[in-house]
Structures are given as structure tokens and as C-alpha cells.
Design a protein around this motif. Structure first.
Motif, PDB file in Angstrom:
ATOM      1  N   PRO A 157      39.406 -37.648  26.596  1.00 56.70           N
ATOM      2  CA  PRO A 157      38.582 -38.713  27.184  1.00 56.70           C
ATOM      3  C   PRO A 157      37.681 -39.374  26.148  1.00 56.70           C
ATOM      4  N   GLN A 158      37.487 -40.684  26.331  1.00 58.32           N
ATOM      5  CA  GLN A 158      36.677 -41.468  25.396  1.00 58.32           C
ATOM      6  C   GLN A 158      35.609 -42.252  26.147  1.00 58.32           C
ATOM      7  N   LEU A 159      34.527 -42.519  25.445  1.00 55.57           N
ATOM      8  CA  LEU A 159      33.522 -43.451  25.939  1.00 55.57           C
ATOM      9  C   LEU A 159      33.296 -44.482  24.846  1.00 55.57           C
ATOM     10  N   LYS A 160      33.633 -45.735  25.148  1.00 52.82           N
ATOM     11  CA  LYS A 160      33.410 -46.826  24.190  1.00 52.82           C
ATOM     12  C   LYS A 160      32.091 -47.511  24.510  1.00 52.82           C
ATOM     13  N   LEU A 161      31.235 -47.618  23.506  1.00 57.22           N
ATOM     14  CA  LEU A 161      29.945 -48.278  23.648  1.00 57.22           C
ATOM     15  C   LEU A 161      29.901 -49.484  22.728  1.00 57.22           C
TER      16      LEU A 161
ATOM     17  N   TYR B  58      33.133 -42.486  21.319  1.00 63.67           N
ATOM     18  CA  TYR B  58      33.082 -41.028  21.374  1.00 63.67           C
ATOM     19  C   TYR B  58      34.403 -40.536  21.969  1.00 63.67           C
ATOM     20  N   THR B  59      35.055 -39.586  21.291  1.00 62.30           N
ATOM     21  CA  THR B  59      36.289 -38.991  21.812  1.00 62.30           C
ATOM     22  C   THR B  59      36.141 -37.479  21.847  1.00 62.30           C
ATOM     23  N   LEU B  60      36.263 -36.894  23.045  1.00 64.25           N
ATOM     24  CA  LEU B  60      36.250 -35.440  23.168  1.00 64.25           C
ATOM     25  C   LEU B  60      37.683 -34.946  23.013  1.00 64.25           C
TER      26      LEU B  60
ATOM     27  N   LYS C 146      27.893 -34.775  27.671  1.00 62.04           N
ATOM     28  CA  LYS C 146      27.300 -35.828  28.491  1.00 62.04           C
ATOM     29  C   LYS C 146      26.626 -36.850  27.579  1.00 62.04           C
ATOM     30  N   ILE C 147      26.882 -38.137  27.878  1.00 60.33           N
ATOM     31  CA  ILE C 147      26.384 -39.225  27.043  1.00 60.33           C
ATOM     32  C   ILE C 147      25.839 -40.319  27.947  1.00 60.33           C
TER      33      ILE C 147
ATOM     34  N   TYR D  93      27.484 -40.458  31.465  1.00 59.68           N
ATOM     35  CA  TYR D  93      28.911 -40.187  31.508  1.00 59.68           C
ATOM     36  C   TYR D  93      29.173 -38.746  31.075  1.00 59.68           C
ATOM     37  N   THR D  94      30.000 -38.056  31.831  1.00 55.88           N
ATOM     38  CA  THR D  94      30.376 -36.685  31.503  1.00 55.88           C
ATOM     39  C   THR D  94      31.832 -36.655  31.079  1.00 55.88           C
ATOM     40  N   LEU D  95      32.073 -36.199  29.846  1.00 53.83           N
ATOM     41  CA  LEU D  95      33.428 -36.051  29.316  1.00 53.83           C
ATOM     42  C   LEU D  95      33.779 -34.565  29.329  1.00 53.83           C
TER      43      LEU D  95
END
Length: 386
Positions: free
Chosen positions: A162-166, A187-189, A66-67, A55-57
Motif C-alpha cells: 500500500p502507498q500514500l501519495k502526498l 510512502y510505500t509500506l 499511520k500517516i 491514513y493507516t497502511l
């Protein structure tokens, strides 16, 4: 008739435009999807056959993080220098294979217990639990297959930030730890060029938890260079001395008068090879836990790093009571990625955490999590220039 034909042509053009626009916004397939500031692509297959994703934030300033949901790993982190040039400052790889072949926890989420537990054992509520001894005689970073080596469920959340929830559920007994542990990491950018990491966990049985991220940084953006000229401040007046196996002795020692005093700015390399300091010898440099002067669970500024040539500044804020400052002393060229072999002291880590070996040291702040309690911590890594 001509007017009618023209009208039909315009309607057709508008319909095509609307359909095309809609497809750009919502099309998703197995290889790529875009939701404004978040992009997803395939990152390869694990030996189990499971597919990893990357994933690219992006934020409005141009920062890119990138995560991958494999290990929650931050693979790339593009940050600006004093001239506004964005380059990658995070050690890692562009290939899943490189992480599978050899990776010293580059950018990974670490758990169930970050850092070391002496001799791979601890006792909780009268019962002794045995863990993998994967770091000499000690347990390290959750075991042979810690959270850095599992596939997390990922949910991208679009927005101005943008966020990525894991999420991941660690089974009762996984790697020897008691209790089914439900973990969530977001993760929140953020707009100010910071990456916020929110950790949360719940258990159905008393267990121990110490989650962190193991990002390695080199603020020059040149991963062939050592980090010895980076200038560091740690808002910590004590550190934890260790034995030869890097397990804390139980003492909280004042940093004053030692090579561990970063209450004022020092270059990493200024005292890292002090031959008279046994702690430097044990860690082959810095690989120790610093205890913050402010040990509250408030979000506080705990560290900063400045790289003079690029002008990059990294600040760390956390609710945790301590930080493991590690200077890449065990990097030996085996781990590869981004066109280089990562060598001795080409990266540093600032791992916010509770103390190592807390389950075996009653005087340390507890890392025990019980049912009906919620483990919750926050860490922010913020970039700027000067």
C-alpha cells in the motif's frame, strides 16, 4: 409454488449478500473509508477550518504505519520484536491537537530545506534571500510554517504494497524561498517490513531544496526510556563539525578517534557525554551530519540500529550523501502524546539529507534546483529482528 418461493428467497439472500459485500468494499463517508490495506479516518480540524485525515497502511505481516496529511507526519509505526509482538516504536501523538500545541517535528516531512541555514540568509544567482530565523539566529527545517505544518493533498494507492501519495505546491516566496515548488512524496509500506519514501520536486525558478523525514524512534516501544542502550552503526567516515549555533564550519572531519566514529557498533550512550569533546558540548550530545563513505546517489545501506532487549533492528538505505543523527537532546517534556511527556533522549532520528547550510558553503554538494530539472531521492527504513 413452494419451489418458486424458495427460489425467490435464495435470490433475495444472494442479492442482499452482494449488496452488503459491495458496501463494505466501497462505502466512503466523511469519517471513514476502507480500501483493503488502507484505512482513512478524520484526524481533526486545523485552526483554518481545514480537515486533516489519518491514513493507516498495513502489510500482510502485521506491520502498521499511520500517516496524516497534516505535515505528512508518521504518527504511529508498529514493528515486531524478536517474539513477534508488534508495538509502536515512533514518537508522536494520537491527537492532532498535540501536534499543534508542541511538536519537535515528530515524524514530519521537512522542507523546503531540512536542517539549518546560517543566519536565515543565502544568495542565489546574485540575489540574497531572507528566511525566518526560527532556531536562534538560524533558519531551521523550512521556517515558521515549513512543510511539516501544511496540509498535503493525499491519494491512497491500494495494492500488495500500500502507498500514500502526498502532494503540495509551495508558492514562490513562501517562507522566503524563491520559485513555485511542486512536491510529491510517496510512502510505500513494503512486504519486507520496510517503509520506502520517494521524494520528487520541480520548480519554475532556481531555488534550494533539501527534503527529509524527521521520524523519532525508540525501539524499546517504551517512550519513557532513554535510547542510550541502542547500538548504532553509521557507514560514514566523516562528519561535519559545527559552531556553537550548530552551523557546519565547512570542515569534513574524519570520525576516527572521535566519539563520532560509528563505523563499528557503539551504544548511543557510550561516548555521548564526553566532557572533552567540544562538538558533543555544542550539540548537547549527537546532533550532527555524518557524510557517507559512499557518497554516490545509488541506493545504499547507510545505517543500522539494534535494541538488544526487543531484538529490533532498524536499517536505513538512501540515495542521499549524508545523514543527521540526532539523539533527542532538546526533548524537555513539553511535547506530549501516547500517554507520556517526551523527555531528554527518549528518541533518536536518522534524517537522510544533503549537508546543512549548503546554500552558503560552496564546497558542499549543491542543493540548487533549477527549472527543467527534477529533484528525486529515496530513503528506506527497514525493520527486522535478531
Amino acid at each position: 409454488m413452494k419451489l418458486k418461493a424458495l427460489s425467490l428467497l435464495l435470490c433475495s439472500a444472494l442479492l442482499f449478500q452482494n449488496c452488503t459485500s459491495k458496501k463494505t468494499e466501497t462505502t466512503q463517508d466523511s469519517t471513514t473509508s476502507t480500501i483493503k490495506s488502507i484505512e482513512k479516518v478524520d484526524f481533526g480540524n486545523l485552526p483554518s477550518g481545514e480537515k486533516a485525515e489519518l491514513y493507516t497502511l498495513k502489510n500482510a505481516n502485521g506491520m502498521v504505519v499511520k500517516i496524516t496529511n497534516y505535515g505528512g507526519i508518521i504518527t504511529n509505526w508498529l514493528a515486531p520484536d524478536k517474539n513477534g509482538k508488534y508495538v509502536d516504536i515512533a514518537l508522536g501523538s494520537d491527537s492532532l491537537k498535540d501536534y499543534l500545541d508542541a511538536s519537535p517535528y515528530f515524524g514530519a516531512l521537512v522542507g523546503r530545506y531540512g536542517n539549518r541555514i546560517a543566519k536565515g540568509k543565502f544568495t542565489l544567482d546574485g540575489k540574497t534571500y531572507t528566511l525566518a530565523q526560527n532556531n536562534g539566529v538560524n533558519a531551521l527545517h523550512g521556517g515558521k510554517k515549513g512543510f511539516d505544518k501544511v496540509l498535503w493533498n493525499a491519494t491512497p494507492i491500494d495494492g500488495e504494497e500500500p502507498q500514500l501519495k502526498l502532494t503540495y505546491t509551495s508558492a514562490d516566496g513562501e517562507e522566503g524561498y524563491p520559485g513555485k515548488l511542486d512536491v510529491e512524496v510517496i510512502y510505500t509500506l513494503q512486504k519486507d517490513n520496510s517503509l520506502k519514501i520517494d521524494y520528487q520536486a520541480k520548480t519554475d525558478k532556481a531555488t534550494v531544496v533539501n527534503l527529509t523525514n524527521h521520524a523519532y524512534f525508540n525501539l524499546t516501544g517504551d517512550f519513557t526510556k532513554e535510547v542510550l542502550d541502542h547500538e548504532v552503526i553509521l557507514n560514514a567516515d566523516k562528519f561535519l563539525p559545527v559552531d556553537e549555533t550548530l552551523i557546519p564550519t565547512g570542515e569534513l572531519k574524519a570520525v576516527a578517534g572521535t566519539p563520532f566514529d560509528f563505523t563499528k557498533s557503539f551504544k548511543i550512550g557510550a561516548r555521548i557525554n564526553d566532557p572533552k569533546d567540544v562538538q558533543i558540548k555544542y550539540g548537547k550530545g549527537y546532533d550532527h551530519c555524518w557524510v557517507f563513505t559512499d557518497t554516490s546517489n545509488k541506493l545504499k545501506n547507510v545505517a543500522s540500529v539494534y535494541e538488544p532487549n526487543s531484538g529490533r533492528v532498524l536499517e536505513v538505505f538512501t540515495t542521499e550523501p549524508a545523514i543527521q543523527f540526532y539523539t533527542g537532546n532538546f526533548l524537555d517534556g513539553k511535547a506530549k502524546g501516547k500517554g507520556v511527556s517526551y523527555k531528554f533522549r527518549t528518541g533518536f532520528c536518522l534524517e537522510t539529507e544533503h549537508y546543512p547550510d549548503s546554500p552558503n558553503q560552496a564546497k558542499f554538494p549543491t542543493t540548487v534546483l533549477k527549472p527543467n530539472e527534477t529533484y528525486q531521492t529515496t530513503t528506506i527504513y527497514k525493520f527486522s529482528t535478531k
